[in-house]
Design a protein around this motif. Structure first.
Motif, PDB file in Angstrom:
ATOM      1  N   GLU A 118      -6.398  -1.318   4.600  1.00 20.98           N
ATOM      2  CA  GLU A 118      -5.314  -2.252   4.899  1.00 20.98           C
ATOM      3  C   GLU A 118      -4.306  -2.323   3.758  1.00 20.98           C
ATOM      4  O   GLU A 118      -3.115  -2.544   3.991  1.00 20.98           O
ATOM      5  CB  GLU A 118      -5.866  -3.645   5.209  1.00 20.98           C
ATOM      6  N   VAL A 119      -4.752  -2.134   2.524  1.00 24.98           N
ATOM      7  CA  VAL A 119      -3.804  -2.068   1.408  1.00 24.98           C
ATOM      8  C   VAL A 119      -2.847  -0.897   1.615  1.00 24.98           C
ATOM      9  O   VAL A 119      -1.629  -1.014   1.395  1.00 24.98           O
ATOM     10  CB  VAL A 119      -4.548  -1.949   0.061  1.00 24.98           C
ATOM     11  N   GLY A 120      -3.377   0.237   2.065  1.00 29.01           N
ATOM     12  CA  GLY A 120      -2.518   1.387   2.353  1.00 29.01           C
ATOM     13  C   GLY A 120      -1.517   1.097   3.462  1.00 29.01           C
ATOM     14  O   GLY A 120      -0.341   1.486   3.380  1.00 29.01           O
ATOM     15  N   VAL A 121      -1.956   0.396   4.499  1.00 35.28           N
ATOM     16  CA  VAL A 121      -1.047   0.021   5.587  1.00 35.28           C
ATOM     17  C   VAL A 121       0.062  -0.885   5.072  1.00 35.28           C
ATOM     18  O   VAL A 121       1.237  -0.742   5.443  1.00 35.28           O
ATOM     19  CB  VAL A 121      -1.838  -0.678   6.719  1.00 35.28           C
ATOM     20  N   LEU A 122      -0.296  -1.819   4.195  1.00 31.82           N
ATOM     21  CA  LEU A 122       0.700  -2.736   3.642  1.00 31.82           C
ATOM     22  C   LEU A 122       1.685  -2.014   2.735  1.00 31.82           C
ATOM     23  O   LEU A 122       2.860  -2.388   2.663  1.00 31.82           O
ATOM     24  CB  LEU A 122       0.011  -3.874   2.891  1.00 31.82           C
ATOM     25  N   HIS A 123       1.242  -0.970   2.032  1.00 25.95           N
ATOM     26  CA  HIS A 123       2.168  -0.179   1.236  1.00 25.95           C
ATOM     27  C   HIS A 123       3.216   0.471   2.138  1.00 25.95           C
ATOM     28  O   HIS A 123       4.415   0.498   1.813  1.00 25.95           O
ATOM     29  CB  HIS A 123       1.416   0.906   0.467  1.00 25.95           C
ATOM     30  N   ALA A 124       2.757   0.995   3.295  1.00 24.87           N
ATOM     31  CA  ALA A 124       3.698   1.606   4.242  1.00 24.87           C
ATOM     32  C   ALA A 124       4.656   0.564   4.804  1.00 24.87           C
ATOM     33  O   ALA A 124       5.852   0.827   4.984  1.00 24.87           O
ATOM     34  CB  ALA A 124       2.922   2.288   5.363  1.00 24.87           C
ATOM     35  N   GLU A 125       4.150  -0.635   5.082  1.00 28.19           N
ATOM     36  CA  GLU A 125       5.008  -1.701   5.605  1.00 28.19           C
ATOM     37  C   GLU A 125       6.041  -2.126   4.569  1.00 28.19           C
ATOM     38  O   GLU A 125       7.213  -2.351   4.890  1.00 28.19           O
ATOM     39  CB  GLU A 125       4.149  -2.897   6.019  1.00 28.19           C
ATOM     40  N   GLN A 126       5.623  -2.230   3.305  1.00 27.84           N
ATOM     41  CA  GLN A 126       6.539  -2.646   2.258  1.00 27.84           C
ATOM     42  C   GLN A 126       7.639  -1.626   2.040  1.00 27.84           C
ATOM     43  O   GLN A 126       8.783  -1.977   1.714  1.00 27.84           O
ATOM     44  CB  GLN A 126       5.789  -2.885   0.954  1.00 27.84           C
ATOM     45  N   ALA A 127       7.321  -0.333   2.219  1.00 26.18           N
ATOM     46  CA  ALA A 127       8.322   0.709   2.018  1.00 26.18           C
ATOM     47  C   ALA A 127       9.485   0.578   2.985  1.00 26.18           C
ATOM     48  O   ALA A 127      10.589   1.061   2.721  1.00 26.18           O
ATOM     49  CB  ALA A 127       7.671   2.089   2.151  1.00 26.18           C
ATOM     50  N   ARG A 128       9.269  -0.086   4.113  1.00 27.33           N
ATOM     51  CA  ARG A 128      10.317  -0.264   5.115  1.00 27.33           C
ATOM     52  C   ARG A 128      11.149  -1.514   4.856  1.00 27.33           C
ATOM     53  O   ARG A 128      12.167  -1.729   5.511  1.00 27.33           O
ATOM     54  CB  ARG A 128       9.691  -0.372   6.512  1.00 27.33           C
ATOM     55  N   ARG A 129      10.715  -2.333   3.926  1.00 34.55           N
ATOM     56  CA  ARG A 129      11.364  -3.620   3.711  1.00 34.55           C
ATOM     57  C   ARG A 129      12.434  -3.511   2.632  1.00 34.55           C
ATOM     58  O   ARG A 129      12.216  -2.944   1.573  1.00 34.55           O
ATOM     59  CB  ARG A 129      10.312  -4.654   3.298  1.00 34.55           C
ATOM     60  N   GLY A 130      13.600  -4.063   2.908  1.00 34.79           N
ATOM     61  CA  GLY A 130      14.668  -4.101   1.923  1.00 34.79           C
ATOM     62  C   GLY A 130      14.930  -5.518   1.454  1.00 34.79           C
ATOM     63  O   GLY A 130      14.536  -6.487   2.106  1.00 34.79           O
ATOM     64  N   GLY A 131      15.560  -5.651   0.316  1.00 39.35           N
ATOM     65  CA  GLY A 131      15.884  -6.973  -0.195  1.00 39.35           C
ATOM     66  C   GLY A 131      16.999  -7.624   0.620  1.00 39.35           C
ATOM     67  O   GLY A 131      17.810  -6.946   1.256  1.00 39.35           O
ATOM     68  N   SER A 132      17.053  -8.933   0.607  1.00 41.10           N
ATOM     69  CA  SER A 132      18.059  -9.682   1.355  1.00 41.10           C
ATOM     70  C   SER A 132      18.774 -10.652   0.419  1.00 41.10           C
ATOM     71  O   SER A 132      18.334 -10.919  -0.701  1.00 41.10           O
ATOM     72  CB  SER A 132      17.414 -10.466   2.499  1.00 41.10           C
TER      73      SER A 132
END
Length: 575
Positions: A118-132
């Motif tokens: 799940e840590v690996g999944v969260l790394h992939a999710e974070q890579a898609r997130r940009g700052g606002s």
């Protein structure tokens, strides 16, 4: 076991009655609504409860709680927010019973066998997130703690956290006293919640600010402006949002045509406070025309009754009409239930009045409160807009005195002491003190990133400082061990080298040097080139003509001038 109160209260919007009770010691709210049964389990826990070393743990707990429970995103899912984590499902009564039972079992006994995955999944999710813009507003307002962590990466997941520490985190927050459940229908038979005993955890105080006196501003992106205020909960705040939204659109989009989508937003964040956000994009080259009206808006809305721009009875009547229309919507019960559940979870004493009872005087007073707490992000090159606006503080820590080291190849200095670390760059000193450090990110190659509670970040690269190894030892001795966060190793090419030893550009060839000189002095170069041609060709030709051993002048002169024109042509073609 489930217990339901016989009494029911009207919904906050005056719609379907809201029934209250409990299930296994957890507060339960429900109303009798049509359609499939919907259920939400809400925990009073979010990323604002974390520290920098534990950034991302709440998100990880949410993922582990859903492990093995249906297909993510199909009919059920979870979401980690600022102060609330929500698990939701839609289906039949059996589906709801199975989902809530499985999720609460996982929360009570985390399936840590899936932790690394799940840590690996969260790394992939974070890579898609940009700052606002909201992330940056929160970082400037709160630094690198609680609400300010929203703009920071989930560095607490750089390596999988210890399973026991994560279990302790979940047990403290996924507890009966820190949860609420709401349903769109009566509680189904067999509904059980397998949460541990535990007390309510109050959210952090949203009124604090590390940016200094307010209202204040800082520079941000050139194509937008935004301002964030902390306001009390109550119907006057959503009413203020409604009026502010209409004014922003009328002024910026319609009258001035300097923005496309100005927005006002309000969201509750704690039991007593909420955030009011004003935000707009800006037309290039006309930023100052849009920023001024946005920053002056709340002052105008909060003016005395009858003053230009002050909230009027007609403005508030528009909010009343919008509230009535919303209450008449088929799914108004859902927002009513969600609002009541938030109030229960955050320990907010709900308004006894209806939204249609709020007055213009109350909204004007709320606008004045909001104006006094504004923190704004404005484009570069634009300064204050009224006398009481001040620049936001970028750092709040006093410099330390101690061992001084210099950067290799630059004039920068770094000072280490048992009290903290200071770094001076171009005349500005930035400090992270031991008693106000949010975290220290460290890599195996010696890199350290010191993050202060006020949001200041100091980068320490041992390869670019005098006695770099000693500098790292001093840093590691200065700060508490529980503030260190291990980061992934870097490739050798990513480790910086000092300017004095960094490879420079290749030496230019003689031809390149000549070409650069000619391009800088084109006219002089052309004259010199022609003189050279005339010297090389004209001298021998004249000698031959005079001496009688060459071609006649009728042939030699055209040849000479042909050579001159050829020289000019070749020069212009090359340069």
């Amino acid at each position: 076991m489930t217990a339901v109160d016989a009494a029911a209260t009207p919904g906050p919007g005056g719609t379907r009655p809201v029934h209250r009770g409990e299930v296994d010691g957890v507060p339960l709210l429900w109303c009798d609504a049509p359609g499939p049964l919907r259920a939400h389990l809400m925990l009073r826990a979010g990323w604002a409860d974390e520290t920098l070393p534990t950034r991302g743990w709440t998100h990880l707990v949410e993922h582990l709680a859903l492990a093995g429970v249906g297909r993510p995103g199909e009919h059920s899912n979870g979401r980690t927010g600022t102060t609330v984590t929500d698990f939701h499902v839609e289906g039949g009564p059996d589906d709801v019973v199975a989902f809530l039972g499985a999720v609460t079992r996982n929360l009570s006994d985390l399936p840590v066998a899936r932790l690394r995955d799940e840590v690996g999944v969260l790394h992939a999710e974070q890579a898609r997130r940009g700052g606002s813009t909201m992330d940056r507003l929160l970082s400037w307002r709160y630094g690198a703690t609680d609400y300010g962590l929203g703009g920071m990466d989930e560095v607490g997941l750089s390596t999988p956290p210890p399973a026991d520490a994560l279990r302790h985190w979940a047990a403290r927050r996924a507890a009966r006293g820190n949860a609420v459940v709401w349903l769109s229908g009566p509680p189904p038979a067999g509904l059980r919640l397998h949460l541990a005993d535990g007390e309510h955890v109050a959210p952090p105080d949203p009124n604090r600010c590390v940016a200094g006196a307010l209202p204040a501003w800082f520079t941000d992106h050139d194509d937008l402006a935004a301002a964030l205020a902390v306001v009390p909960r109550g119907w006057a705040s959503p009413a203020l949002r409604h009026v502010a939204q209409a004014r922003l659109v009328d002024r910026l989009r319609v009258d001035l045509a300097v923005a496309y989508s100005p927005v006002a937003d309000y969201s509750p964040v704690s039991g007593g406070e909420g955030w009011l956000l004003l935000h707009t994009d800006l037309v290039g080259g006309r930023q100052s025309e849009g920023v001024g009206p946005l920053l002056r808006l709340l002052d105008e809305l909060g003016g005395d009754e009858g003053a230009p721009g002050a909230v009027t009875d007609a403005d508030v009547a528009g909010f009343h009409d919008a509230a009535r229309r919303q209450a008449a919507e088929p799914y108004a019960w859902a927002s009513d239930l969600a609002r009541a559940s938030w109030d229960t979870l955050l320990r907010h004493v709900g308004d006894t009045a209806a939204p249609t009872d709020v007055t213009a005087a109350e909204v004007r007073a709320r606008a004045r409160e909001a104006a006094a707490s504004l923190l704004a992000a404005v484009p570069r090159g634009l300064g204050t807009y009224r006398g009481r606006w001040v620049p936001a503080l970028a750092t709040t820590a006093d410099p330390v005195q101690g061992t001084v080291r210099r950067a290799l190849g630059t004039t920068e200095t770094v000072v280490t002491s048992p009290d903290g670390v200071s770094r001076t760059t171009e005349g500005t000193t930035w400090t992270v003190r031991r008693d106000a450090v949010a975290g220290v990110l460290h890599r195996p190659d010696g890199q350290r990133v010191l993050v202060g509670a006020d949001g200041v970040q100091l980068l320490v690269e041992p390869t670019v400082w005098e006695d770099g190894a000693g500098l790292v030892r001093d840093v590691d001795r200065t700060f508490p061990a529980d503030r260190f966060v291990a980061m992934a190793p870097r490739a050798p090419g990513q480790v910086p080298v000092p300017l004095s030893t960094a490879p420079g550009p290749p030496r230019p060839t003689r031809t390149e040097v000549l070409d650069r000189w000619v391009l800088r002095h084109r006219r002089l170069a052309l004259v010199l080139w022609l003189l050279l041609v005339m010297l090389v060709l004209g001298g021998p030709a004249a000698f031959l003509v005079v001496g009688g051993g060459g071609p006649p002048p009728t042939v030699a002169v055209p040849l000479f001038w042909g050579a001159v024109y050829g020289a000019i042509w070749s020069f212009r073609r090359r340069y």
